[in-house]
Scaffold this active site. Structure first.
Site, mmCIF file in Angstrom:
data_model
loop_
_atom_site.group_PDB
_atom_site.id
_atom_site.type_symbol
_atom_site.label_atom_id
_atom_site.label_comp_id
_atom_site.label_asym_id
_atom_site.label_seq_id
_atom_site.Cartn_x
_atom_site.Cartn_y
_atom_site.Cartn_z
ATOM 1 C CB THR A 123 -0.899 -0.203 1.479
ATOM 2 O OG1 THR A 123 -1.600 -1.034 1.199
ATOM 3 C CG2 THR A 123 -1.473 1.394 1.627
ATOM 4 C CD GLU A 153 7.371 -5.673 -0.934
ATOM 5 O OE1 GLU A 153 6.705 -5.870 0.495
ATOM 6 O OE2 GLU A 153 7.019 -6.306 -1.702
#
Lengths: 406, 406
Positions: free
Chosen positions: B189, B275
């Protein structure tokens, strides 16, 4: 129709021979040059990458296909002959003329394809030196060598044929293909060459090819990157002896069905052998309003890096699946949606009536540890069903594509 | 305009306080509940995910924003409150009413956001028990705790403010944001909360927010997966004392420029902290016919797994860059295209006039070993320039997203 698939390939139909040799592009004596040849002229058709940047051999092949006939396909691996300027076009033309000269056919009857590194000029001298040997080696057993000669990082050759009947006469379709791979650091290409002895008009041949490509190769994804060299070619020499298929009659429908089933099988092989992949993921979009809707949903899921990594981890991560459906662009009612995951080991429902369904993570992991798994989404909003295929995203994908410089 | 960015955040503008505490959702005493509060009513606006599946807090916040005013934002990490049915909506409403009750404001003046696991019901009791403490801790220094409390796998809090002048009066905009991450196996998110003491009408505030989001957050990608929870909120309390900006005059343009520059900085932080990422990749599409064209080209490149892995390997793999431009869907003339790669260490041209430019792979590797690198494509076919940002695709991305079940 119950079909028997045979682990043979492009030489199974009457009148086709093939060969594959090492000409030196790949080095280490690896096979890198393949030839398919029909004893007689073939109605032929091709489907090519939608990438705006098209490899030189695609431009040459499209030109040679204007006649809708061909006799031979020459293909090399190890060099994509892409972004190589005018010289690239000349080299691709030369590959055709070398085969034509050596085998006594017309240059325009030879099609050409390449796969490998982008932006490096082709070693056309090595190819020139090797074509006589390549033609000499043409043989019924040559499908094996040829299917190896088009491989890059594919871990196994993709070759298959299928026998059926048209008008009571035995007919065969054979195929060889390669998937996305890296022998050099910068290429990924899908090639598929299909042969058949069915007698069919070039227009219907092209129509059947397009239709079958739409539901097979166009429904797989390894990494979402559309190559500059993707090529599917079909040649039909008519030697099976059936009356020419010129209308969309029952004979056409049989031919199309067999072609579709064969191409789906090969497409699944390509997805399963995606770079670094440990498993094939089939995504089923069921009871959708149209095929297009189903493609949008299923492709969004199989292209999601988060779904792909989840399946690498054998996790029934339905949150990521719903997320990918949600951003796909398609319209749906979440309260009608049912989501299952499964494999040959079983099937569990994970989402229904707008809410999660409780399930055992251990059982899900066990089911997803198979090398062929599926995601099934029932949208309960129509009568169309669509399947797409992808693979998981793994450490080896990073290794294959990111490690070469370190 | 030369702007000075300060490592403060949402409490820098006059009249804003903030707090962040642990309420127990994440466990291990990790902060997971944040609050931003204005001393006076604010004109407010929001921009939300385009995912068809929207989290419950988004639906509640959209409803509370109908008045175009707000006083507070409450946000939790560790649970996305998505696909949680009616109970999810009730829980999101309750988060607002708890803050309202405790701080004596209207429930409709509280906005709410969540980030974390999808499909798990919120532990609303823990939040209820913690809100009194959360409100009590509101403080000018609270921006630090709040920016930590919205983190998931972010490796650093994203918080920044900028001071400028409107009508000769000092004005401030502050922001805190979080990027894509995984604290549980299934979420990713982006949240960004912006505060300002500028006096601006709610319509122009919303217009400026949309415009700045378009060229900042909407031009980044970590993995191509659009979350169900993406939310950008802005609150303007007008305490800087300028006359209200109600027209698109010079004051509006100053405000917009500052907001854009701040959001671009934060967006780049999010991309850089994607990430598993080791580097920020900026893609510049120069001299294109329209901004839309530039976005299509640049986004296609930063979303390509093959480009992303190449940059992880510090390889100037222009073949993959051209491939991604080719399948982007945009139109261009390859013979006019110039491609460069670079970083603070230097810049090299790799493609020009339809052909490769020779370069040293070693030099390229050196340039691309920096933690901020760029790809520059000059299309020589227009006057628009567009920048988009992404990150590389690495082993750690697979580890974060694929390893949790093994």
């Amino acid at each position: 129709m119950n079909l028997k698939f045979i682990k043979e390939g492009i030489t199974s139909p009457k009148g086709f021979m093939s060969s594959g040799i090492s000409c030196g592009i790949k080095g280490k004596n690896l096979k890198d040059l393949a030839l398919v040849m029909s004893a007689s002229p073939c109605n032929s058709a091709g489907v090519f990458t939608k990438n705006k940047i098209k490899a030189a051999p695609i431009l040459v092949t499209q030109n040679h296909l204007k006649s809708k006939t061909a006799r031979a396909i020459i293909a090399n691996s190890g060099n994509a002959n892409t972004c190589t300027g005018k010289k690239g076009i000349e080299d691709a033309e030369k590959m055709c003329s070398l085969v034509a000269k050596e085998s006594g056919i017309e240059k325009d009857d030879v099609l050409v394809a390449s796969t490998g590194i982008i932006g490096v000029k082709l070693d056309i001298d090595s190819i020139e030196n090797s074509v006589p040997h390549l033609v000499k080696k043409l043989d019924k057993e040559g499908y094996k060598d040829a299917s190896e000669a088009i491989m890059t990082t594919d871990t196994f050759p993709k070759t298959l044929s299928v026998k059926f009947e048209i008008q009571g006469k035995p007919a065969v379709i054979g195929v060889m293909a390669k998937g996305s791979g890296m022998i050099h650091p910068n290429m990924g290409t899908m090639l598929s060459f299909i042969t058949t002895d069915v007698n069919i008009s070039s227009d219907l041949l092209e129509k059947a090819l397009r239709e079958s490509v739409r539901i097979s190769y166009n429904r797989i994804s390894v990494d979402g990157d559309t190559s500059t060299n993707d090529t599917v070619l079909i040649m039909a020499n008519g030697l099976s002896g059936n009356e020419m298929i010129e209308k969309e009659n029952e004979d056409y429908r049989i031919f199309l069905e067999v072609l579709e089933k064969l191409n789906v099988k090969i497409a699944k092989m390509i997805a399963k052998d995606g770079e670094g992949a440990t498993k094939l993921i089939e995504c089923r979009a069921l009871n959708v309003p149209s095929e297009r809707d189903g493609e949008i949903f299923a492709k969004s899921i199989i292209c999601s890096n988060l779904v792909k990594t989840a399946f690498f981890g054998c996790s029934a991560n339905w949150g990521r699946i719903l997320d990918a459906v949600g951003y796909s662009g398609g319209d749906f009612d979440i309260n009608k949606l049912q989501v299952c995951i499964g494999s040959s080991k079983g099937n569990i429902m994970v989402f229904k009536n707008g809410e999660p369904v409780k399930f055992s993570a251990g059982e899900a992991k066990d089911i997803l540890s198979e090398d062929e798994v599926y995601i099934s989404l029932d949208f309960n909003s129509g009568s169309h069903n669509v399947r797409c295929w992808g693979c998981d995203l793994t450490y080896d994908y990073i290794k294959i594509n990111g490690d070469y410089m370190s």
